[in-house]
Design a protein around this motif. Structure first.
Motif, PDB file in Angstrom:
ATOM      1  N   MET A 179       0.961  -1.076  -0.128  1.00 16.04           N
ATOM      2  CA  MET A 179       0.027   0.035   0.075  1.00 16.04           C
ATOM      3  C   MET A 179       1.015   1.185   0.132  1.00 16.04           C
ATOM      4  N   ILE A 180       1.841   1.268   0.969  1.00 19.53           N
ATOM      5  CA  ILE A 180       2.877   2.435   0.996  1.00 19.53           C
ATOM      6  C   ILE A 180       3.713   2.611  -0.447  1.00 19.53           C
ATOM      7  N   ASP A 181       3.854   1.451  -1.097  1.00 16.75           N
ATOM      8  CA  ASP A 181       4.607   1.604  -2.320  1.00 16.75           C
ATOM      9  C   ASP A 181       3.536   2.018  -3.497  1.00 16.75           C
ATOM     10  N   LYS A 182       2.518   1.646  -3.485  1.00 18.16           N
ATOM     11  CA  LYS A 182       1.560   2.055  -4.324  1.00 18.16           C
ATOM     12  C   LYS A 182       1.217   3.503  -4.158  1.00 18.16           C
ATOM     13  N   VAL A 183       0.942   4.154  -3.030  1.00 23.37           N
ATOM     14  CA  VAL A 183       0.856   5.590  -2.855  1.00 23.37           C
ATOM     15  C   VAL A 183       2.078   6.390  -3.481  1.00 23.37           C
ATOM     16  N   LEU A 184       3.238   5.765  -3.012  1.00 22.04           N
ATOM     17  CA  LEU A 184       4.411   6.590  -3.458  1.00 22.04           C
ATOM     18  C   LEU A 184       4.613   6.717  -4.746  1.00 22.04           C
ATOM     19  N   THR A 185       4.288   5.480  -5.543  1.00 24.74           N
ATOM     20  CA  THR A 185       4.636   5.416  -6.890  1.00 24.74           C
ATOM     21  C   THR A 185       3.465   5.972  -7.875  1.00 24.74           C
ATOM     22  N   GLU A 186       2.493   6.215  -7.240  1.00 25.04           N
ATOM     23  CA  GLU A 186       1.197   6.714  -7.926  1.00 25.04           C
ATOM     24  C   GLU A 186       0.901   8.160  -7.857  1.00 25.04           C
ATOM     25  N   THR A 187       1.661   8.793  -6.885  1.00 17.72           N
ATOM     26  CA  THR A 187       1.481  10.331  -6.453  1.00 17.72           C
ATOM     27  C   THR A 187       2.648  10.972  -6.761  1.00 17.72           C
ATOM     28  N   SER A 188       2.821  12.095  -6.703  1.00 16.24           N
ATOM     29  CA  SER A 188       3.716  12.807  -6.954  1.00 16.24           C
ATOM     30  C   SER A 188       3.908  14.067  -5.796  1.00 16.24           C
ATOM     31  N   SER A 189       4.988  14.173  -5.144  1.00 17.28           N
ATOM     32  CA  SER A 189       5.120  15.127  -4.112  1.00 17.28           C
ATOM     33  C   SER A 189       6.617  15.740  -3.860  1.00 17.28           C
ATOM     34  N   GLY A 190       6.723  16.646  -3.328  1.00 17.09           N
ATOM     35  CA  GLY A 190       7.954  17.338  -3.115  1.00 17.09           C
ATOM     36  C   GLY A 190       8.937  16.314  -2.160  1.00 17.09           C
ATOM     37  N   GLY A 191       8.181  15.889  -1.246  1.00 13.75           N
ATOM     38  CA  GLY A 191       8.897  14.556  -0.340  1.00 13.75           C
ATOM     39  C   GLY A 191       7.869  14.027   0.524  1.00 13.75           C
ATOM     40  N   ALA A 192       8.132  13.001   1.312  1.00 15.02           N
ATOM     41  CA  ALA A 192       7.166  12.197   1.777  1.00 15.02           C
ATOM     42  C   ALA A 192       7.780  11.516   2.973  1.00 15.02           C
ATOM     43  N   SER A 193       7.024  11.228   4.175  1.00 16.25           N
ATOM     44  CA  SER A 193       7.195  10.586   5.498  1.00 16.25           C
ATOM     45  C   SER A 193       6.391   9.472   5.212  1.00 16.25           C
ATOM     46  N   ILE A 194       7.114   8.370   5.731  1.00 20.83           N
ATOM     47  CA  ILE A 194       6.084   6.969   5.955  1.00 20.83           C
ATOM     48  C   ILE A 194       5.922   6.727   7.408  1.00 20.83           C
ATOM     49  N   ASN A 195       4.843   6.737   7.741  1.00 21.59           N
ATOM     50  CA  ASN A 195       4.391   6.503   9.137  1.00 21.59           C
ATOM     51  C   ASN A 195       5.167   7.632  10.217  1.00 21.59           C
ATOM     52  N   ASP A 196       4.963   8.766   9.612  1.00 17.91           N
ATOM     53  CA  ASP A 196       5.247  10.031  10.550  1.00 17.91           C
ATOM     54  C   ASP A 196       5.031  11.277   9.518  1.00 17.91           C
ATOM     55  N   THR A 197       5.047  12.515  10.328  1.00 19.86           N
ATOM     56  CA  THR A 197       4.839  13.630   9.596  1.00 19.86           C
ATOM     57  C   THR A 197       6.110  14.603   9.891  1.00 19.86           C
ATOM     58  N   LEU A 198       6.345  15.412   8.978  1.00 17.42           N
ATOM     59  CA  LEU A 198       7.499  16.483   8.957  1.00 17.42           C
ATOM     60  C   LEU A 198       8.933  15.849   9.008  1.00 17.42           C
ATOM     61  N   MET A 199       9.209  14.627   9.562  1.00 12.85           N
ATOM     62  CA  MET A 199      10.475  14.420   9.768  1.00 12.85           C
ATOM     63  C   MET A 199      11.292  14.340   8.785  1.00 12.85           C
ATOM     64  N   HIS A 200      10.984  14.182   7.332  1.00  8.02           N
ATOM     65  CA  HIS A 200      11.694  13.726   6.294  1.00  8.02           C
ATOM     66  C   HIS A 200      12.603  15.292   6.257  1.00  8.02           C
ATOM     67  N   ILE A 201      11.942  16.409   6.511  1.00  9.08           N
ATOM     68  CA  ILE A 201      12.815  17.679   6.333  1.00  9.08           C
ATOM     69  C   ILE A 201      13.821  17.762   7.553  1.00  9.08           C
ATOM     70  N   GLY A 202      14.082  16.934   8.368  1.00  5.41           N
ATOM     71  CA  GLY A 202      14.929  17.035   9.405  1.00  5.41           C
ATOM     72  C   GLY A 202      16.364  16.100   9.191  1.00  5.41           C
ATOM     73  N   ASN A 203      16.138  15.432   8.116  1.00  6.36           N
ATOM     74  CA  ASN A 203      17.382  14.657   7.788  1.00  6.36           C
ATOM     75  C   ASN A 203      18.035  15.347   6.496  1.00  6.36           C
ATOM     76  N   ASP A 204      19.313  15.755   6.778  1.00  5.45           N
ATOM     77  CA  ASP A 204      19.779  16.709   5.763  1.00  5.45           C
ATOM     78  C   ASP A 204      20.615  15.857   4.652  1.00  5.45           C
ATOM     79  N   HIS A 205      20.355  14.445   4.640  1.00  2.29           N
ATOM     80  CA  HIS A 205      21.027  13.682   3.682  1.00  2.29           C
ATOM     81  C   HIS A 205      19.730  13.846   2.628  1.00  2.29           C
ATOM     82  N   LEU A 206      18.687  14.168   2.953  1.00  4.69           N
ATOM     83  CA  LEU A 206      17.517  14.130   2.004  1.00  4.69           C
ATOM     84  C   LEU A 206      17.371  15.632   1.381  1.00  4.69           C
ATOM     85  N   PRO A 207      17.290  15.729   0.107  1.00  2.00           N
ATOM     86  CA  PRO A 207      17.125  17.104  -0.275  1.00  2.00           C
ATOM     87  C   PRO A 207      15.688  17.431  -0.074  1.00  2.00           C
TER      88      PRO A 207
END
Ligand code: NAD
Length: 472
Positions: A387-415
């Motif tokens: 289900m996670i894979d389907k959503v990530l593959t079939e949508t387009s967004s600047g970034g995403a977090s799985i099972n969390d919110t906001l946190m992808h912004i806090g990893n500076d290894h991610l654009p």
């Protein structure tokens, strides 16, 4: 003849200064001093020291502008900037070195490199919601890459703008880093000039104005914009963590976060349980009355307070809905039964209001998202990998977090950046350095030999040329 007010006199004085400052920065850039990596590291260290020295003043300013708690102010503003400074100071020599890349036999004999050139004079325009982080973080990247910088803090967070101006003016000569404070007039004045790069963070509406101004001079841009970031909750979830992480992501800075979950789509089977748990979580985080909590912020100004209370008119409020105009307080508010045409589902909410929608079929949610502008962030809560894979593959967004919110912004290894209406380009960590550097491809050709084949009159057959070009 019109009489000039103090304010308009100040603005026109400032507007006159803009071209002069940019000209002085161009002259300074031409001195090549900013191309020296040691010089850049020294500047970053000076900035770091000034931020640490002014920590108390920054806390006070963020409290004044947004009633941000010290914990949030450090965790989402000061600490992020200091961590970025440390990372760039530590890695700059390595990143700034020309990078050797392969050269095919076709070019024999040569070697090839990617040089990271500073652009020159860079304009950075910031918004008010994380007023310290969103001006300082791009500044760190721009300095690290060897640019001169013109800064425009947000006028909507005046206390933080003042502290940042004091810090910058205390550390840097304005021929190197200059600050212009003010609102639309100042921004418009700044955008009339030519820069070598523009980095803008703010609304999609103003982003388009900035892009048009940049286009006149073919100036490259990064546009860090906004939008409606969806949050999808599957039936197969960890109920407690899901509730806590959504409530946290929505209510940090009272929802005035570009990547806050804007609305949630919950699977019908878990809807009631999740809403019940989220209501409990709000009380656990902020007590019975969030207005009394030291950890719950306020809406930036009256204009946004009114905008948000208007958005609350749609659907049915099933939690919260309390407001205090004098205090610019809006309680955490859940709304059910909203219509896609309601203003709350048309514009970015940017406040503590959470529309809740229900789904049975994930394809309906994916279609809903894909029928709208591409969001800055997307959140998916599920234990189901498919289900996670389907959503990530079939949508387009600047970034995403799985099972969390906001946190992808806090990893500076991610654009970090948007796509489509949510933005152009990305930054953080090494991506910041790359963003503020022009990648110059350089080939160094040996003088040991010279293949005559390329020169006219062409004597080599086409078939030999075709064979050779397969090796490019
Ligand atoms: P805004 O676009 O109104 O203002 C941003 C900056 O642009 C301010 O410095 C402002 O003075 C200037 N400005 C305003 N009107 C202008 C005009 N007509 N011409 C030129 N400059 C102008 O945005 P805001 O209200 O400060 O911030 C909220 C928005 O920013 C939200 O949409 C949010 O999603 C977005 N945002 C995005 C990110 C990100 O990283 N992608 C981060 C924070 C905020």
């Amino acid at each position: 003849m019109s009489v000039m007010t103090d304010h308009s006199a100040e603005i026109s004085g400032q507007l006159i200064q803009i071209p002069q400052t940019i000209a002085a920065q161009r002259t300074f850039f031409k001195s090549n001093l900013t191309k020296d990596v040691e010089f850049r590291i020294e500047q970053l260290k000076k900035l770091r020291k000034a931020i640490v020295t002014n920590e108390k003043a920054i806390f006070e300013a963020l409290d004044k502008d947004l009633k941000k708690s010290k914990f949030e102010s450090y965790g989402t503003e000061i600490g992020i900037v200091l961590a970025e400074l440390d990372k760039l100071i530590q890695n700059l020599k390595k990143w700034a070195r020309p990078k050797k890349v392969k050269t095919s036999i076709f070019h024999f004999k040569a070697s090839s490199y990617i040089y990271k050139d500073p652009y020159g004079v860079v304009l950075i325009v910031a918004p008010w919601n994380y007023p310290f982080q969103l001006l300082m973080l791009p500044l760190v990247g721009a300095i690290a890459a060897g640019n001169c910088v013109v800064l425009k803090p947000s006028e909507m967070a005046p206390a933080t703008a003042k502290v940042m101006t004091d810090i910058i003016e205390g550390v840097f000569d304005e021929r190197y880093v200059a600050v212009f404070n003010g609102g639309v007039e100042t921004s418009t004045g700044l955008l009339k000039e030519r820069y070598d790069y523009i980095f803008f963070t703010g609304s999609t509406f103003v982003g388009k104005i900035v892009y048009q101004a940049a286009a006149k001079h073919l100036t490259p841009v990064t546009l860090e914009l906004g939008g409606k970031s969806p949050c999808i909750v599957d039936k197969d979830i960890h109920l407690d963590y899901t509730a806590k992480r959504i409530v946290w992501g929505k209510l940090v800075n009272v929802g005035q976060t570009c990547i806050a979950p804007d609305y949630i789509y919950i699977h019908r089977d878990v809807k009631d349980a999740l809403i019940t748990r989220m209501k409990e979580v709000i009380q656990e985080f902020y007590g019975k009355d969030p207005q009394k909590s030291k950890d719950y912020g306020r809406i930036i100004n009256e204009k946004h307070f009114k905008r948000l209370t208007n958005l609350m008119q749609a659907g049915e409020i099933i939690h919260g809905g309390n407001t205090d105009y004098e205090d610019k307080y809006i309680s955490p508010t859940f709304i059910e039964g909203v219509n896609p045409d309601d203003p709350v589902m048309q514009e970015e909410i940017f406040g503590p209001i959470l529309p809740i929608m229900v789904y049975d079929d994930i394809d309906d949610v994916i279609n809903f998202i894909n029928d709208r502008e591409k969001p800055l962030a997307l959140y998916i809560f599920s234990k189901n990998e498919k289900m996670i894979d389907k959503v990530l593959t079939e949508t387009s967004s600047g970034g995403a977090s799985i099972n969390d919110t906001l946190m992808h912004i806090g990893n500076d290894h991610l654009p970090f950046g948007g796509v489509g209406e949510s933005g152009i380009g990305a930054y953080h960590g090494e991506f910041s350095f790359e963003t503020f550097s022009h990648h110059k491809g350089v080939m160094n050709k040996s003088l040991a030999l010279d293949m005559p084949i390329r020169y006219a009159p062409y004597k080599t057959s086409l078939s030999i040329l075709k064979q050779l070009m397969k090796r490019m």
